[in-house]
Scaffold this motif. Structure first.
Motif, short mmCIF file in Angstrom:
data_model
loop_
_atom_site.label_atom_id
_atom_site.label_comp_id
_atom_site.label_asym_id
_atom_site.label_seq_id
_atom_site.Cartn_x
_atom_site.Cartn_y
_atom_site.Cartn_z
N TYR A 198 0.85 -1.37 -0.14
CA TYR A 198 0.03 0.01 -0.17
C TYR A 198 1.01 1.32 -0.01
CZ TYR A 198 -4.41 -2.52 1.11
OH TYR A 198 -5.45 -3.32 0.76
N GLU A 199 1.86 1.42 0.58
CA GLU A 199 2.96 2.44 0.90
C GLU A 199 3.32 2.78 -0.73
OE1 GLU A 199 4.24 2.37 5.72
OE2 GLU A 199 5.43 1.33 3.99
N LYS A 200 3.76 1.63 -1.38
CA LYS A 200 4.31 1.78 -2.51
C LYS A 200 3.34 2.24 -3.65
CE LYS A 200 8.55 -0.05 -2.15
NZ LYS A 200 9.64 0.72 -2.25
N PRO A 251 8.25 4.56 4.15
CA PRO A 251 7.93 3.32 5.36
C PRO A 251 7.25 3.91 6.62
CG PRO A 251 9.80 2.64 4.40
CD PRO A 251 9.45 4.29 3.81
N ALA A 252 6.50 3.39 7.27
CA ALA A 252 6.08 3.67 8.74
C ALA A 252 7.05 3.67 9.63
CB ALA A 252 4.59 3.05 8.97
N ARG A 253 6.90 4.43 10.68
CA ARG A 253 7.71 4.49 11.81
C ARG A 253 7.77 2.95 12.41
NH1 ARG A 253 10.48 9.29 12.55
NH2 ARG A 253 9.30 11.17 11.60
N VAL A 309 -5.57 2.02 8.14
CA VAL A 309 -4.81 1.58 9.46
C VAL A 309 -3.54 1.42 8.92
CG1 VAL A 309 -4.47 -0.21 10.97
CG2 VAL A 309 -6.86 0.66 10.58
N LEU A 310 -3.27 0.28 7.87
CA LEU A 310 -2.00 0.10 7.59
C LEU A 310 -0.96 1.47 7.01
CD1 LEU A 310 -2.66 -3.45 5.63
CD2 LEU A 310 -1.59 -2.82 8.34
N LEU A 311 -1.78 2.32 6.28
CA LEU A 311 -1.07 3.56 6.00
C LEU A 311 -0.94 4.62 7.18
CD1 LEU A 311 -2.59 4.02 2.39
CD2 LEU A 311 -0.46 3.29 3.02
#
Length: 287
Positions: free
Chosen positions: A119-121, A127-129, A180-182
């Motif tokens: 999802y981040e890509k 990337p999340a902390r 949530v994942l982002l």
């Protein structure tokens, strides 16, 4: 030889089309390789955990084989072939320890991290902390609970009202999953098209499975034994990976076509816009 004006016009139209931009982004995202990683991680980390959870199904002791057959949307003979791959629920419960369950849960969290990276890509985010890892645990728990309720309630094939309810609940799940994942870095309204596209793709994949994977499981089981059945199931999981990540990508393309402010580039403070160097940053999971 010079190209004709008509050919040049068609080429420009194709290059400026949403489909062309989507194909280029899918290629840059390495969607096929990520779907393979999704299938491999899902089979190695999530499936063992679901086997244990499904063994506690109060609905007449149904095991994971019946869950999987219903989820894949295959025919009854294909479900019998799948049932030969897994132990009976009573045997699973008797041989499972607390340490083993905790280990399965720990490995299952890596699956959530892999989906988060995809999802981040798609949204060109860094990337999340590290302190956001609790989101993987939360997402995994909700995912297992959602799959459990979907399997035990038999929402997919009872009536049109139940099917509509299942579709809406699945849209809500994938809408919430992206948020949530982002880590809340993308607005809710920007994520809704991706959730809808994902659910539409899953329903299409379910119809495709009924027509293609059901006979393929039967023929592979005869030709190659249990290994053939496993390979077909893995192929189906690859399709799920393409739909989950591809649906989110289609959602971003649709959101950009709507041209709404405050979605892709200016949702939260510090969020990079599309085209920034976020894709070149180190990432976790699928890198």
């Amino acid at each position: 030889m010079e190209r004709s004006p008509t050919a040049s016009c068609l080429g420009r139209t194709l290059r400026n089309s949403t489909a062309w931009h989507g194909w280029k982004r899918a290629k840059g995202l390495e969607l096929g390789q990520r779907a393979l990683g999704f299938a491999a991680l899902g089979f190695l980390t999530l499936v063992p955990l679901l086997i244990v959870v499904s063994a506690a199904d109060p609905g007449q002791g149904r095991g994971f084989a019946q869950w999987l057959g219903a989820g894949l949307g295959v025919s009854a003979p294909a479900r019998e072939r799948i049932g030969q791959l897994f132990a009976q629920p009573t045997q699973t419960v008797c041989t499972t320890t607390a340490f083993g369950l905790a280990t399965l849960a720990a490995f299952g969290v890596t699956f959530g991290a892999a989906v988060q990276t995809g999802y981040e890509k798609i949204w060109d985010l860094n990337p999340a902390r590290w302190h956001a890892r609790w989101r993987h645990v939360l997402w995994l728990g909700v995912l297992v609970g959602y799959l459990y309720l979907s399997a035990t309630a038999a929402l997919w094939h009872s009536s049109w009202a139940a099917t509509t309810g299942a579709a809406l609940s699945t849209v809500l799940f994938f809408w919430w999953s992206q948020r949530v994942l982002l880590s809340g870095r993308i607005a809710w309204r920007a994520l809704l098209p991706g959730a809808v596209a994902t659910v539409a793709g899953l329903y299409g994949l379910r119809v495709f499975s009924r027509l293609v994977f059901s006979p393929l499981i039967a023929s592979s089981a005869v030709a190659h034994g249990p290994v053939g059945t496993v390979l077909v199931i893995q192929s189906r999981l690859v399709g799920v990976g393409v739909v989950v990540l591809g649906g989110a990508l289609v959602g971003r393309l649709l959101d950009e076509q709507l041209g709404r402010p405050g979605t892709a580039g200016t949702v939260r403070q510090g969020l990079p816009a599309y085209g920034d160097k976020a894709l070149n940053s180190p990432s976790n999971g699928w890198s």
